[in-house]
Design a protein around this motif. Structure first.
Motif, mmCIF file in Angstrom:
data_model
loop_
_atom_site.group_PDB
_atom_site.id
_atom_site.type_symbol
_atom_site.label_atom_id
_atom_site.label_comp_id
_atom_site.label_asym_id
_atom_site.label_seq_id
_atom_site.Cartn_x
_atom_site.Cartn_y
_atom_site.Cartn_z
ATOM 1 N N MET A 98 -8.172 -5.925 0.011
ATOM 2 C CA MET A 98 -6.721 -5.398 0.505
ATOM 3 C C MET A 98 -6.928 -4.752 1.781
ATOM 4 N N LEU A 99 -5.877 -4.900 2.243
ATOM 5 C CA LEU A 99 -5.681 -4.074 3.661
ATOM 6 C C LEU A 99 -5.984 -2.595 3.781
ATOM 7 N N GLY A 100 -7.165 -2.320 4.323
ATOM 8 C CA GLY A 100 -7.355 -0.831 4.355
ATOM 9 C C GLY A 100 -6.173 0.262 4.498
ATOM 10 N N GLU A 101 -6.178 1.337 3.738
ATOM 11 C CA GLU A 101 -4.995 2.185 3.796
ATOM 12 C C GLU A 101 -5.151 3.098 5.130
ATOM 13 N N ASP A 102 -6.309 3.147 5.416
ATOM 14 C CA ASP A 102 -6.501 4.116 6.763
ATOM 15 C C ASP A 102 -5.788 3.238 7.916
ATOM 16 N N LEU A 103 -5.893 1.969 7.986
ATOM 17 C CA LEU A 103 -5.275 1.175 9.032
ATOM 18 C C LEU A 103 -3.901 1.023 8.937
ATOM 19 N N ILE A 104 -3.269 1.082 7.928
ATOM 20 C CA ILE A 104 -1.673 0.977 7.946
ATOM 21 C C ILE A 104 -1.279 2.338 8.117
ATOM 22 N N GLU A 105 -1.775 3.526 7.600
ATOM 23 C CA GLU A 105 -1.204 4.668 7.682
ATOM 24 C C GLU A 105 -1.294 5.073 9.053
ATOM 25 N N ALA A 106 -2.079 4.452 10.077
ATOM 26 C CA ALA A 106 -2.255 5.097 11.356
ATOM 27 C C ALA A 106 -0.878 4.311 12.110
ATOM 28 N N MET A 107 -0.455 3.280 11.458
ATOM 29 C CA MET A 107 1.046 2.735 12.361
ATOM 30 C C MET A 107 2.072 3.579 12.204
ATOM 31 N N ILE A 108 2.936 3.444 13.054
ATOM 32 C CA ILE A 108 4.130 4.251 13.119
ATOM 33 C C ILE A 108 5.264 3.576 12.524
ATOM 34 N N ASP A 109 5.291 2.181 12.525
ATOM 35 C CA ASP A 109 6.264 1.501 11.749
ATOM 36 C C ASP A 109 5.946 1.350 10.277
ATOM 37 N N ALA A 110 7.174 1.123 9.422
ATOM 38 C CA ALA A 110 6.737 0.952 8.174
ATOM 39 C C ALA A 110 6.038 -0.200 7.612
ATOM 40 N N VAL A 111 5.014 -0.006 7.041
ATOM 41 C CA VAL A 111 4.097 -1.211 6.588
ATOM 42 C C VAL A 111 4.135 -1.110 4.565
ATOM 43 N N VAL A 128 2.569 -3.567 2.005
ATOM 44 C CA VAL A 128 1.809 -4.723 1.385
ATOM 45 C C VAL A 128 2.313 -5.254 0.174
ATOM 46 N N ILE A 129 2.606 -6.622 -0.066
ATOM 47 C CA ILE A 129 2.914 -7.110 -1.338
ATOM 48 C C ILE A 129 2.083 -8.307 -1.677
ATOM 49 N N ASP A 130 2.049 -8.581 -3.360
ATOM 50 C CA ASP A 130 1.321 -9.701 -3.595
ATOM 51 C C ASP A 130 2.159 -10.791 -3.678
ATOM 52 N N LEU A 131 1.632 -11.973 -3.838
ATOM 53 C CA LEU A 131 2.428 -13.339 -3.835
ATOM 54 C C LEU A 131 3.582 -13.283 -4.858
ATOM 55 N N ALA A 132 3.750 -12.238 -5.733
ATOM 56 C CA ALA A 132 4.810 -12.519 -6.624
ATOM 57 C C ALA A 132 5.844 -11.370 -5.866
ATOM 58 N N GLY A 133 5.469 -10.678 -4.827
ATOM 59 C CA GLY A 133 6.613 -10.021 -4.251
ATOM 60 C C GLY A 133 6.587 -8.554 -4.505
ATOM 61 N N ARG A 134 5.451 -8.130 -5.434
ATOM 62 C CA ARG A 134 5.353 -6.915 -5.845
ATOM 63 C C ARG A 134 4.842 -6.070 -4.638
ATOM 64 N N VAL A 135 5.305 -4.618 -4.518
ATOM 65 C CA VAL A 135 4.742 -3.942 -3.691
ATOM 66 C C VAL A 135 3.313 -3.306 -3.996
ATOM 67 N N ILE A 136 2.160 -3.409 -3.348
ATOM 68 C CA ILE A 136 0.962 -2.856 -3.736
ATOM 69 C C ILE A 136 0.664 -1.773 -2.954
ATOM 70 N N LEU A 137 1.017 -1.571 -1.648
ATOM 71 C CA LEU A 137 0.338 -0.658 -0.894
ATOM 72 C C LEU A 137 1.439 -0.130 0.096
ATOM 73 N N THR A 138 1.612 1.039 0.738
ATOM 74 C CA THR A 138 2.706 1.559 1.613
ATOM 75 C C THR A 138 2.011 2.334 2.582
ATOM 76 N N ASN A 139 2.668 2.789 3.556
ATOM 77 C CA ASN A 139 2.305 3.795 4.546
ATOM 78 C C ASN A 139 3.173 5.043 4.474
ATOM 79 N N THR A 140 3.062 6.074 5.085
ATOM 80 C CA THR A 140 4.009 7.081 5.151
ATOM 81 C C THR A 140 5.127 6.948 5.887
ATOM 82 N N ALA A 141 5.093 5.985 6.781
ATOM 83 C CA ALA A 141 6.275 5.817 7.561
ATOM 84 C C ALA A 141 7.273 5.083 6.654
#
Length: 202
Positions: A1-14, A16-29
């Motif tokens: 899974m993509l590291g949470e620290d990496l996506i948290e540092a992004m200013i855009d909304a991130v 991460v979904i699995d292949l079924a389309g379920r949201v499995i990870l997001t950032n504060t943005a």
């Protein structure tokens, strides 16, 4: 899974979904933009969070990923918890596992409201300038027509004075007529000058 620290540092909304389309990870943005909490976002499928006017975000993303291409700058809408539809620009790419098989998809959504506002303002400014140009062309045509009339009045006045002088007649009557004509055209010139000055204002 993509590291949470990496996506948290992004200013855009991130998201991460699995292949079924379920949201499995997001950032504060993503939390800030959507109005959902992190746990609420992870209870959603991508179609509940994003939509577009075509075949659906999930379908478009999966088709791109299946073709081995990243999704670049697709226009879509982010559906907030309050029901607002926020225009976003979406990019997506896959996270692969063994054998380069996609196992997750990363969606990056950039808030496009400011861009759209600037485009609307630009279009309004273009429309305003076109209107000003149309007014200027109209006014220029009107002024040109009026100047031609004034020149004709002057030519006729000179002819009338010359005729009166050559005939040796009284100049009082023709000069009186000529002065009246010149006064009328002067009034027209003053009105056109006012219009030109008004058009010259910012």
């Amino acid at each position: 899974m993509l590291g949470e620290d990496l996506i948290e540092a992004m200013i855009d909304a991130v998201v991460v979904i699995d292949l079924a389309g379920r949201v499995i990870l997001t950032n504060t943005a993503a939390v800030t933009l959507s109005g959902y909490s992190s746990s609420e976002l992870r209870a959603l499928v991508v179609g509940q969070l994003f939509e577009d006017a075509l075949s659906g975000v999930r379908t478009r993303v999966r088709n791109k990923i299946a073709a081995g291409d990243p999704l670049r700058r697709e226009e879509a809408w982010l559906l907030t918890k309050s029901g607002e539809r926020i225009p976003v620009s979406i990019m997506a790419s896959s996270i692969t596992g063994k054998g380069d098989t996609p196992i997750e998809i990363v969606l990056v959504a950039r808030d496009a409201r400011e861009t759209r506002r600037l485009l609307i303002e630009r279009d309004a400014e273009i429309a305003r300038r076109r209107e000003a140009e149309a007014q200027l062309r109209l006014l220029a045509g009107s002024v040109g027509h009026e100047l031609r009339n004034i020149l004709q009045v002057q030519v006729d006045s000179i002819d009338a004075i010359q005729h009166a002088i050559q005939g040796g007649g009284d100049l009082v009557e023709p000069v009186g007529v000529i002065l009246g004509d010149l006064e009328r055209v002067s009034d027209h010139l003053i009105q056109h000058a006012k219009q030109l000055l008004q058009l010259a204002k910012p």
